[in-house]
Structure formats: structure tokens, C-alpha cells
Design a protein around this motif. Structure first.
Motif, PDB file in Angstrom:
ATOM      1  N   LEU A 123       0.830  -1.216   0.000  1.00 24.51           N
ATOM      2  CA  LEU A 123       0.000   0.000   0.000  1.00 24.51           C
ATOM      3  C   LEU A 123       0.860   1.260   0.000  1.00 24.51           C
TER       4      LEU A 123
ATOM      5  N   GLU B 275      -2.683  -1.244 -10.353  1.00 28.45           N
ATOM      6  CA  GLU B 275      -2.992  -2.675 -10.263  1.00 28.45           C
ATOM      7  C   GLU B 275      -2.296  -3.446 -11.397  1.00 28.45           C
TER       8      GLU B 275
ATOM      9  N   ASN C 108      -6.200  -6.209  -5.258  1.00 29.62           N
ATOM     10  CA  ASN C 108      -6.715  -4.837  -5.271  1.00 29.62           C
ATOM     11  C   ASN C 108      -5.766  -3.808  -4.668  1.00 29.62           C
ATOM     12  N   PHE C 109      -4.510  -4.191  -4.416  1.00 33.47           N
ATOM     13  CA  PHE C 109      -3.589  -3.208  -3.827  1.00 33.47           C
ATOM     14  C   PHE C 109      -3.428  -1.986  -4.719  1.00 33.47           C
TER      15      PHE C 109
ATOM     16  N   TYR D 117      -5.729  -0.634  -6.622  1.00 36.90           N
ATOM     17  CA  TYR D 117      -6.898   0.241  -6.455  1.00 36.90           C
ATOM     18  C   TYR D 117      -6.887   0.887  -5.070  1.00 36.90           C
ATOM     19  N   PHE D 118      -6.482   0.098  -4.054  1.00 39.48           N
ATOM     20  CA  PHE D 118      -6.405   0.709  -2.722  1.00 39.48           C
ATOM     21  C   PHE D 118      -5.336   1.808  -2.697  1.00 39.48           C
TER      22      PHE D 118
ATOM     23  N   VAL E 124      -7.015   4.972  -3.215  1.00 36.03           N
ATOM     24  CA  VAL E 124      -7.647   5.450  -1.976  1.00 36.03           C
ATOM     25  C   VAL E 124      -6.594   6.115  -1.090  1.00 36.03           C
TER      26      VAL E 124
ATOM     27  N   MET F   5      -5.450   2.451   5.726  1.00 42.46           N
ATOM     28  CA  MET F   5      -5.962   1.489   4.757  1.00 42.46           C
ATOM     29  C   MET F   5      -5.565   0.063   5.160  1.00 42.46           C
TER      30      MET F   5
ATOM     31  N   LEU G 245      -7.959  -3.206   6.007  1.00 38.08           N
ATOM     32  CA  LEU G 245      -7.827  -4.520   5.380  1.00 38.08           C
ATOM     33  C   LEU G 245      -7.610  -5.603   6.428  1.00 38.08           C
TER      34      LEU G 245
ATOM     35  N   LEU H 275     -14.758  -3.740   1.403  1.00 38.64           N
ATOM     36  CA  LEU H 275     -14.908  -2.728   0.358  1.00 38.64           C
ATOM     37  C   LEU H 275     -15.939  -1.692   0.767  1.00 38.64           C
TER      38      LEU H 275
ATOM     39  N   THR I 129     -14.376   0.568   3.349  1.00 35.14           N
ATOM     40  CA  THR I 129     -13.421   1.464   2.684  1.00 35.14           C
ATOM     41  C   THR I 129     -14.152   2.591   1.969  1.00 35.14           C
TER      42      THR I 129
END
Lengths: 540, 356
Positions: free
Chosen positions: B70, B91, B274-275, B277-278, B281, B300, B304, B321, B324
Motif C-alpha cells: 500500500l 494494479e 486490489n492493492f 486500487y487501494f 484510496v 488502509m 484490510l 470494500l 473502505t
């Protein structure tokens, strides 16, 4: 083209006595915070008339037309249509009342076809709008109004003249009886202009009216029936075109109380103009410089000029006649399509703003917030914009924030601007303070030349005096200054020579001390000076 | 409403932080409410989450393992954000980096001290290659990078799955869904936490220095704040966009290399978890500052980590999700509301955000 009903083919139609004017404005006032845009403007437009509206930039023409077309609500006065008072809550009301405006910058959807653009947002567009229906309807409209367009062509592929015809047709299709055109010929070729005027005369012959905003005096005299002039938001007068001359109009348009305050006088010990024969080459020169915009239209045409150390060269002209391009060429921001830029007599191979700045050319840009500053960043980052790559701020690829803050402090002190702290985003400062900071930042760079585009725009009197003093101080130190301005008073007071731009062409360069308003006005309107006091300095 | 709201042009960091704390509290309150409505005991769950996520050694190790990718993907998105470009493709670059690293690890035998740097270099090169086309298209043709980088994610994800089940699949154990175990691994420093974690931390700190204290960083900042002003100052904006995007792709790819060589030890479909996409965030929470990536990634990672705990309690994986999204949504509202101050009526300064 002969119309049997009227004796003069395309002349004004006979109007029955007592017919009310199509549009009558009575005492229209419109104010913006701190600005009087229109004050007590009264004029009328009769059916079967082409009425020209003249005035300098900022004289209030656009505001007045925005009031007439319902974009602004007037703060005072009355709009009377066909003898009845009207008030427009929204532009749609004005369109419904038969007022149509064609803006200088077209409001068409480039990706749509002509037919689609014509029918966009129109209540008479059929519910089932197939491409075929729209195109046949467009063809019918095109024949009815005498504006030939290609209904299936995509607007993006059309020339400026064709796009304008689409725009006009769109307005006429909505039953406009009063057509307002803002600088319609600015983008047209001479042949397209002739076509447009023929169509306007035909439109007038059907008893409709046209308001034409233009700066081109020849055209105005050619096509209009009457001429109204606005100056500083007020209506100066309306004359029959037959009684007017281009020279007379130019004088009325710009000939306000000009306070001639000679700022040309040098302080003792100031640098002399390095222009005498035998002196070194001019600091900055253009030879046959031309450039084109993205659409391939020539925006600067064959400009040749010299800027000498210790003088202020003023650039006059109606906005949009090549001033932006000229300043960008002189500061390395725009490449030339033809011609050369010479620095100390040597051609500059590449348009690179950073290299120009290193060579000692400062630039106060036209639109300081959009192109000279990063509004969201703090004062420190903004003041470092020109010197971030030089010591003490930039060494070994680093950015020394402490040194940048010291520089910002120096500039803030020189500009005599009071700021709470240097980490304040620059957009929080007033326009005047932003301009002073940009000016001081650029003066540090301008060891040879300062190119200042509209440096006093939007400033109050005190700030204007400060900025002009900066320029004269710089001149006295032997720096060459190019001052682009729309304010003739400012140019006549400060500049040593004045060049006039018209359609990207440098019409002439005249000596400011002996220049008269009439000559400048004529040059700005595209007439060459009769036998004006043209100095040889311009076209060297 | 009796009073009027006054918009503040700038918000002090303390004020923003207070609003964000309120936003997170509000998101937690809403989560609690829904857990209670679905018949669970929120107090018991909260207790469990806190005890297993931060109160135990295993929880902390997991936290660090989540934090490592992250930090890198968050920094990747933040770096392009500084020049006004959105890299939605972290991603995909993560996958590209994992593929490149796996190729070296599987097919280039050698000592770990040699193979690991080669894996990192090859992974980074693949990540940069993955973003090269969108970067060139953005810098020289103005093609919207959001679309191009996003779409390439699916290509990279499918390519990874193809390699893992196809040409590279594990021939030793016959497992169909992954490659064989890599012969080398990033050494651990603390439990299952490997050296990737301190390296990622150091990289984020280095990026914070790079973006604020170097000429390159200054040029990126100006280019992102106003590209016209950047051109006026002679900053090569296109080259900087290209450079920032390549750096971003490399960072996300390094996260992929760490994941494959430090945590999972084999290439398999869904590896990116999904790292990437996170990372978006994290970047949104960090508001363009690389230093802020540290707390943002920590938050974050905690979410998780908490999600894992909640899953052991029969909550679905989608709950993570949803939480988040809720946190992000509340913080977006709080960031905007922090600009407003009621002028006459001193009321509704805190309650506004708690109202769903």
C-alpha cells in the motif's frame, strides 16, 4: 439580384412613417462591482436598418448586447421592442422575442453536423429527428434565408466563414428579426466578407434589423445605415453613416480627454536610447516574423521591428489582433512559422522560454493568474518560478526552499506588498498585489528586455502608477521595454514609439511624442496612416 | 437554517485533521449501526478487531505485510497526482512487476543476493513498460490516462492468470492455479515481515524529499498546479509527465515484486489483491503529499486487516470494500465541510457529518 418591389436592389426598404423601432433602449445602466459598464445608454434600431456599434475595448458594447439578449439584467432603464416594454429573464426570452446574436467565438458543437447544430435546443425540432429529416429541413432553411450551407458536413471540418453561416442560419431559423453580430468579419476572408454583407443586405431588405459590432471602420462605412459610438460605458452619439468619415469616427471613438502626462522625460544620468547610428545592434528584433495558430490561420504576419535598450516601445491595437502572439514570440513561448528573432543581432534558433529568461528577457504575461502564476501554490513557489534553476535556489538539481523563501521575501519587499506569510496561496492576494509581485519577479529577470502585456489591466489608479513607474525606472537603467496596452493614454504618456497591430500586421511604428489620436485610431481600424509622422525605427 | 455558511479559502492542517477524525468516527458509527442491525454484537466485534489486529503480534505482522504494497502503490498514485495525472493502473503495473520478477526468479538460477536485485530491476522495467504507452499517449497526444491505465489492468490481470495456469504453471506439485515456488525469497526481519517493508518506508520518505526538495519535484509541482505557467517558465511539461508516470509505474511494479518475492513466493491469479486500487484510496487520503502516504496507508492497512478478522466472523469479504468506501466518502465530505464555518449560529459544527 434584383428585387422588383424595391428600387435600390438591396437598400433599406421603405418604412411607413410612425412605425416604431424594432428595438429601443432607454437609459440602460449596468454596473459590476467597482465598474460602470453601461450608464444611461439610449439608442434605437429601426426596421430595415443596419446599425453599427463602435467603441474601444471596454467601452461597454458587449455588456450592452448581453443586456439586449437577456444574458444580463439591466440595473436601470428599459428595453422596448416594437413599442412595447420587455424584460428578459433569460436568453430564451430574447430569442423568443426575435433577437438573435452571433458571437465572435462560435457556439457550435464541433462534432455534430450542420443540420444537428441548427436543430439543437430548438422547440421546432421534430420529435422523430432522423438525419435525413434534419438535413432536408436545413436545406429548406438554407434556401429560404439565402445562406448556403452543407447540411451533412461536420462542423469541425468547416472553415470559419462556413461556421459563421451555420451560426447565423441557426439564429435566423428561430425567427430572429434583430440580428446582432459581434466582430463578424474578424475571421473571414475578403470574399467571405462580401458574401456576408450581401446576405445582410438581403436580410435588411425584408424589413429586419442588424446590429453590427466592428472595429473596421471601412466596413462599417460600407455596410451600415447609422453608427452609434459608446465610450466608457456611455452613449456618445448616433450619426447617419452618410455623414461620417473614417477619420472623424476614429477621433470620436478614442478621442476622450487624454491626459498627456509625459513620462518620457529621463531622470538625469539615465541611459540614452541605444538607437543612434553606429550604436550596437538592437537588443531584440523581429525580421519578417509570422506565426500560425492551431487551425493554420496566420495570427502574426510578416512583422519586422527593433527594440533598443533604454526605450519603451508601445504596442497598440484592438485586442486579438496579434498582441498575444507578438509577446509570445518575443519571449520564446511560440515558434515562428516564418522569419527570425534576433537577440543582439544574432538569430535565436529555438523558441525556449527558459533560454530567453536566461538571456535577460522578462515577461509580464497578459493573463497573470492563468499563465504567470500557479494560483493554488504559495507565494514562495510562485516567486521562484524564474530562478528555481539558478543558485542560490537551484544547485545540483536541488530546490532550496529556504533560499526560495528568502527570494520571495526580497520580491515581496520590493513590491511593497503586505502579506500575512509567504506560505499563503497566491490566489488569496488581490489582483493588484499579484500583478506587483509578477512585475517585480520579472524585473529581476529583465536585464535586457521586459515584455509587459497589459500590465495595468484590472488595476486601480494607484497600482497602475506603480507598475508604470517600474517600467520607466527599468528604461532609465538602459533596459528595453515592450509595453502592450489597450489604453492609448498610457501608451502616449509612457512609450517612446508606438507600433499599431491590425490583423497580425504591424501597420506602422510612429513617434509617440508627436503621435495624434486620429492617426492611431485609423491604424487600429486597418487604414494606413495618410502621411502620418511615421518614424523609420519600425521598419528598419 | 438561521445562520449562513462562510467559505474559508484555506483550511489549516489541524482543522482538516479534526474533520477527518470526525469522518472516520462517523464511518465507524455507521458500520457499527449496520452490524448491530444485522444481529451482531458490535462491541464484541470491535474488541476482537482491536485485539487481533493491533493487540497481537500476528496482527501487527499482517498489518506490516498489508502496509508494504500500500505504501508503494499509494506513493505511485500520489507521484502522478502531483503533476495532475491519475494513474488508475497501479494494479496492472503491480501485476507486470510481479510477472517480470517471477520470470527472473523462475528461469535465472543464482545466489539470492544477485537474483533478488535482478528480479526487482526486471519487475520495475516491466511496470514502466506497462505504463509507457499510456504515458506517451498522455504526454504527446493528450489521451486521457484514466481510461488507458485502467483498461490495461484487466490485460495484466488476465496475463498473470494465463501464465500461472498455462506456460509457467507448477509442474512439481501439479497445482493448476500458480507457478512453482520461487527459489529465492526476500529475507524476513520480523516474523513474516520481510525487508520489503523498511525499503518501502524508505522509498516513501525519499519520494517526499524528491517531490519537495529537488528541481525535478518543483517542476512537477508547477506543472500540476498550472501547466500554462509551467510552459511560461520553460518547464518541459511533457517530459515531466512522462517521467512521473514511468516512476509511478516502477513503484507499483516494485510492490508487485515485493509481494511475489516476499509474501506469496509464487505468481498466481488475483495476486494484486486490489492493492493497486487501494493505492488510489491512499493517494486520495494523502492529498498529494508523499509524507501523508504514511498515515493514509496505515489506515488502509488497518481496514484490510480488520476485514480479515471480520471474515473469520462470517462477514462477507465485500464488507471491507463497503467500509473502505464509507470511510472515503465520509472523508470527502469532511474535506469539503472543513471549508465552511457557520457565521451567526454556532451550531452544527460537528453533527453534520454523522448524519448519513
Amino acid at each position: 439580384m434584383t428585387d422588383p418591389r424595391h428600387a435600390p436592389a438591396d437598400g433599406p426598404p421603405p418604412i411607413a412613417p410612425g412605425t416604431p423601432p424594432i428595438l429601443q433602449l432607454q437609459g440602460i445602466c449596468k454596473y459590476f462591482p467597482g465598474v460602470i459598464a453601461n450608464q444611461d445608454v439610449s439608442l434605437d434600431v429601426a426596421p430595415g436598418e443596419i446599425h453599427a456599434l463602435l467603441g474601444e475595448n471596454g467601452a461597454g458594447k458587449s455588456t450592452l448586447m448581453n443586456v439586449v439578449t437577456g444574458i444580463y439584467q439591466p440595473d436601470g432603464g428599459e428595453i422596448i421592442l416594437d413599442g412595447y416594454g420587455q424584460s428578459f429573464a433569460a436568453p430564451q426570452d430574447a430569442i423568443r422575442a426575435g433577437i438573435g446574436m452571433v458571437h465572435q467565438h462560435f457556439k457550435l458543437v464541433p462534432a455534430f453536423t450542420v443540420a444537428e447544430n441548427i436543430h439543437l435546443g430548438w422547440r421546432e425540432t421534430p420529435f422523430r429527428a432522423s438525419a435525413k429529416t434534419l438535413e432536408s429541413r436545413t436545406r429548406a432553411l438554407s434556401e429560404r434565408f439565402g445562406f448556403s450551407v452543407r447540411p451533412d458536413a461536420v462542423v469541425a471540418d468547416l472553415s470559419a466563414g462556413e461556421q459563421q453561416r451555420v451560426e447565423i442560419l441557426r439564429v435566423l431559423a428561430r425567427q430572429a428579426r434583430l440580428l446582432i453580430l459581434d466582430e463578424p468579419t474578424a475571421v473571414l476572408t475578403p470574399a467571405e466578407t462580401r458574401d456576408l454583407f450581401r446576405a445582410l443586405r438581403a436580410f435588411r431588405a425584408r424589413g429586419n434589423a442588424v446590429i453590427l459590432i466592428s472595429h473596421k471602420l471601412d466596413e462599417v462605412i460600407d455596410i451600415s445605415d447609422r453608427i452609434s459610438i459608446l465610450r466608457a460605458g456611455r452613449h456618445v452619439g448616433t450619426w447617419r453613416t452618410a455623414d461620417c468619415t473614417a477619420a472623424g469616427l476614429a477621433t470620436i471613438m478614442v478621442g476622450r480627454e487624454i491626459v498627456r502626462r509625459d513620462l518620457r522625460a529621463r531622470a538625469p544620468g539615465a541611459a540614452a536610447i541605444a538607437r543612434d547610428p553606429g550604436a550596437a545592434a538592437p537588443v531584440l528584433s523581429l525580421r519578417g516574423a509570422s506565426c500560425r495558430d492551431a487551425r493554420g490561420i496566420e495570427t502574426l504576419r510578416d512583422v519586422t521591428l527593433d527594440v533598443h535598450g533604454g526605450e519603451i516601445l508601445g504596442i497598440a491595437g484592438v485586442a486579438g489582433n496579434g498582441q498575444r502572439e507578438l509577446t509570445q514570440v518575443l519571449t520564446g513561448m511560440m515558434p515562428l512559422s516564418a522569419g527570425t528573432v534576433l537577440l543582439d543581432g544574432a538569430p535565436v534558433p529555438l523558441a525556449d522560454p527558459a533560454a530567453f529568461a536566461r538571456a535577460g528577457i522578462g515577461h509580464i504575461p497578459e493573463d497573470r493568474l492563468r499563465s504567470g502564476l500557479a494560483p493554488s501554490l504559495d507565494i514562495t513557489d510562485n516567486m521562484a518560478l524564474r530562478e528555481y534553476a539558478r543558485p542560490p535556489i537551484g544547485r545540483h538539481g536541488l530546490y532550496d526552499r529556504a533560499a526560495a523563501a528568502r527570494l520571495a521575501g526580497t520580491i515581496v519587499a520590493a513590491a511593497e506588498v503586505r502579506v500575512p506569510d509567504l506560505a499563503t496561496p497566491i490566489r488569496n492576494l488581490s489582483g493588484g498585489n499579484q500583478q506587483r509581485l509578477v512585475a517585480r519577479r520579472e524585473i529581476r529577470i529583465a536585464s535586457r528586455v521586459l515584455v509587459a502585456a497589459y500590465p495595468s489591466r484590472g488595476l486601480d489608479i494607484g497600482a497602475i502608477a506603480t507598475v508604470l513607474r517600474y517600467l520607466t525606472d527599468l528604461r532609465d537603467q538602459g533596459v528595453a521595454v515592450v509595453l502592450v496596452s489597450e489604453d492609448l493614454e498610457e501608451l502616449l504618456n509612457v512609450a517612446d514609439r508606438i507600433g499599431v497591430l491590425f490583423h497580425g500586421r504591424l501597420m506602422a511604428t510612429i513617434d509617440a511624442a508627436t503621435a495624434d489620436m486620429e492617426t492611431i485610431g485609423l491604424l487600429m481600424g486597418g487604414r494606413s496612416a495618410p502621411n502620418g509622422p511615421t518614424s523609420g525605427g519600425g521598419h528598419a | 437554517m438561521a445562520g449562513t455558511l462562510h467559505r474559508l479559502p484555506t483550511v489549516t492542517p489541524a482543522r482538516r485533521l479534526a474533520w477527518r477524525a470526525g469522518a472516520i468516527a462517523a464511518a465507524l458509527a455507521i458500520t457499527t449501526l449496520f452490524l448491530a442491525l444485522s444481529g451482531r454484537d458490535p462491541r464484541l466485534l470491535a474488541d476482537l478487531v482491536v485485539r487481533s489486529a493491533v493487540g497481537s503480534r500476528f496482527g501487527l505482522e499482517d498489518l506490516a505485510l498489508f502496509l508494504t504494497p500500500l505504501l508503494l502503490t499509494g506513493a505511485a498514485v500520489t507521484v502522478t497526482g502531483r503533476i495532475g495525472v491519475w494513474n488508475i493502473g497501479a494494479e496492472g503495473q503491480f501485476y507486470a512487476g510481479a510477472i517480470g520478477a517471477t520470470a527472473v526468479g523462475l528461469f535465472l538460477p543464482g545466489p539470492a543476493w544477485l537474483v533478488l536485485p535482478l528480479m526487482a530491476a526486471c519487475g520495475i522495467a516491466c511496470g514502466m513498460g506497462w505504463i509507457l504507452l499510456p504515458a506517451l499517449a498522455r504526454a504527446y497526444a493528450g489521451v486521457n490516462e484514466i481510461i488507458t491505465t485502467l483498461l490495461l489492468n484487466f490485460v495484466a490481470g488476465l496475463l498473470t492468470t494465463y501464465l500461472a495456469v498455462g506456460p509457467w504453471h507448477d509442474r512439481v506439485t501439479g497445482a493448476l492455479a500458480s507457478t512453482g515456488r520461487l527459489p529465492v525469497r526476500i529475507p524476513e526481519i520480523w516474523g513474516v515481515v520481510h525487508w520489503g517493508f523498511p525499503i518501502a518506508l524508505a522509498i516513501v520518505l525519499a519520494l517526499a524529499w524528491l517531490t519537495t526538495r529537488t528541481r525535478w519535484g518543483y517542476q512537477i509541482t508547477i506543472g500540476g498546479a498550472n501547466d500554462q505557467a509551467a510552459r511560461y517558465a520553460g518547464i518541459p511539461v511533457r517530459a515531466r509527465i512522462l517521467g512521473a508516470m514511468l516512476l509511478s509505474g516502477g513503484l507499483a511494479a516494485l510492490a508487485g515484486m515485493f509481494e511475489v518475492a516476499g509474501t506469496v513466493h509464487r505468481l498466481q491469479g488475483g495476486l494484486a489483491n486490489n492493492f493497486g486500487y487501494f493505492g488510489i484510496v491512499v493517494a486520495v487520503l494523502a492529498r498529494g503529499s508523499c509524507l501523508n502516504v504514511l498515515p493514509a496507508a496505515l489506515l488502509m492497512a488497518f481496514i484490510l486487516d480488520a476485514g480479515i478478522v471480520l471474515q473469520t466472523q462470517q462477514l462477507t469479504a465485500s464488507a471491507v470494500l463497503a467500509i473502505t468506501g464509507l470511510v472515503l466518502f465520509m472523508i470527502a465530505i469532511a474535506d469539503e465541510l472543513a471549508h465552511y464555518r457557520p457565521v451567526t449560529v454556532r451550531r452544527a459544527t460537528t453533527g453534520a457529518e454523522a448524519r448519513p
